[in-house]
Design a protein around this motif. Structure first.
Motif, short mmCIF file in Angstrom:
data_model
loop_
_atom_site.label_atom_id
_atom_site.label_comp_id
_atom_site.label_asym_id
_atom_site.label_seq_id
_atom_site.Cartn_x
_atom_site.Cartn_y
_atom_site.Cartn_z
N THR A 107 45.41 19.59 -67.18
CA THR A 107 44.84 20.88 -66.77
C THR A 107 44.31 21.65 -67.97
OG1 THR A 107 46.31 21.02 -64.85
CG2 THR A 107 45.32 23.07 -65.62
N LEU A 108 45.11 21.71 -69.02
CA LEU A 108 44.68 22.42 -70.22
C LEU A 108 43.41 21.80 -70.80
CD1 LEU A 108 48.14 22.99 -71.94
CD2 LEU A 108 46.70 24.74 -70.88
N ARG A 109 43.38 20.48 -70.85
CA ARG A 109 42.21 19.80 -71.42
C ARG A 109 40.97 20.04 -70.56
NH1 ARG A 109 44.66 15.59 -72.45
NH2 ARG A 109 44.38 14.51 -70.46
N TYR A 110 41.12 19.95 -69.25
CA TYR A 110 39.99 20.17 -68.34
C TYR A 110 39.46 21.60 -68.45
CZ TYR A 110 37.54 21.07 -63.97
OH TYR A 110 36.61 21.46 -63.04
N GLY A 147 51.02 26.62 -58.83
CA GLY A 147 51.85 27.81 -58.92
C GLY A 147 51.51 28.65 -60.13
N ALA A 148 52.49 29.45 -60.55
CA ALA A 148 52.26 30.37 -61.66
C ALA A 148 51.90 29.65 -62.95
CB ALA A 148 53.51 31.24 -61.86
N ALA A 149 52.56 28.52 -63.20
CA ALA A 149 52.27 27.78 -64.44
C ALA A 149 50.84 27.27 -64.45
CB ALA A 149 53.25 26.61 -64.57
N HIS A 150 50.35 26.84 -63.30
CA HIS A 150 48.96 26.37 -63.23
C HIS A 150 47.99 27.51 -63.48
CE1 HIS A 150 45.22 24.86 -61.45
NE2 HIS A 150 45.68 23.66 -61.78
N LEU A 151 48.28 28.67 -62.91
CA LEU A 151 47.43 29.83 -63.11
C LEU A 151 47.37 30.21 -64.59
CD1 LEU A 151 45.74 32.19 -62.05
CD2 LEU A 151 47.88 33.42 -61.62
N VAL A 152 48.53 30.21 -65.25
CA VAL A 152 48.56 30.53 -66.68
C VAL A 152 47.74 29.52 -67.47
CG1 VAL A 152 50.06 30.70 -68.70
CG2 VAL A 152 50.76 31.74 -66.53
N ALA A 153 47.84 28.25 -67.12
CA ALA A 153 47.07 27.22 -67.83
C ALA A 153 45.58 27.42 -67.63
CB ALA A 153 47.50 25.83 -67.34
#
Length: 261
Positions: free
Chosen positions: A12-15, A96-102
């Motif tokens: 996710t971070l890379r994308y 979830g929240a972690a995905h949103l932060v990423a």
């Protein structure tokens, strides 16, 4: 990075970082502002203490460049959640929240690259004046305690504004909100303003406490519980307040996204 974060988080971070690199709007907004900040830093008079240039640069970058960060993030979540993307993200293993932060953190890291270069340039100029490495350390400190917290707050607010109104209006709102929170003192604002208080994201308190900047940039001649004297404790309180505000913006954006799926 994959081993530390896991394949879903690292992917996710890379994308998101690659998507940010390819977005022209980010560079059209931030590169001119970064060049403006660089010109102002280079044109500043020499200081008896080279580290002072780094502190001055941090506040100039915060004041002039971070509104661009807020404006660039207006469509970060709104566009990414359209066209069926909301359903796709809901089915992803990392959500979830972690995905949103990423989704916000990776583009923010990309957007901060030109601002980091401006700070390093200020540190290098200060090192030439000072004849030592202290200004470079001050430049990194200024980036960490002035530029980064304010950029995170601006990006989170811009992303939230983009979910609440059309992009053009959201960009205007993001820039006006930054000016209201960093420039508009009660003397010039018809409504209460965070400027000159511990709630301001400008970075005046850390800049004055740790980077040798004038105290007036922190409290703007105000007094009271929200505009205390400059010190290490109040600088830390300012950072905590900005971090808390950023968290509230991100949480509100998450709730809006969840309600639209």
């Amino acid at each position: 990075m994959t081993a530390l974060l896991g394949p879903a988080v690292a992917g996710t971070l890379r994308y998101e970082a690659l998507m940010a690199l390819r977005r022209r709007a980010v560079w059209y907004t931030l590169l001119p502002l970064s060049l403006l900040a660089l010109v102002m830093v280079a044109g500043a008079p020499a200081s008896a203490e080279g580290a002072h240039r780094a502190g001055d640069a941090a506040l100039k970058v915060s004041l002039f460049c971070l509104p661009g960060v807020a404006a660039a993030f207006v469509d970060r979540l709104a566009r990414g959640n359209g066209g069926g993307m909301g359903e796709l993200l809901a089915a992803a293993p990392f959500r979830g929240a972690a995905h949103l932060v990423a989704r916000l953190a990776a583009p923010l890291a990309v957007a901060l690259l030109p601002l980091l270069l401006v700070m390093l340039a200020a540190g290098a100029l200060g090192a030439v004046e000072d004849g030592g490495a202290a200004p470079l350390r001050a430049a990194l400190l200024g980036f960490a305690v002035v530029v980064l917290p304010g950029a995170a707050a601006g990006a989170a607010f811009g992303a939230l504004a983009g979910l609440l109104m059309p992009p053009v209006l959201a960009r205007v709102a993001a820039v006006l909100a930054w000016c209201w929170a960093t420039i508009a003192t009660p003397r010039f604002s018809p409504v209460p303003t965070p400027t000159g208080t511990l709630l301001s994201p400008l970075g005046g308190y850390p800049g004055a406490a740790w980077l040798g900047q004038p105290e007036v940039l922190a409290h703007r001649f105000l007094d009271g519980p929200l505009s205390p004297p400059v010190g290490t404790g109040t600088a830390l309180l300012n950072l905590a307040a900005v971090a808390g505000t950023t968290t509230l913006f991100v949480a509100a954006a998450g709730l809006l996204l969840a309600g639209r799926r």
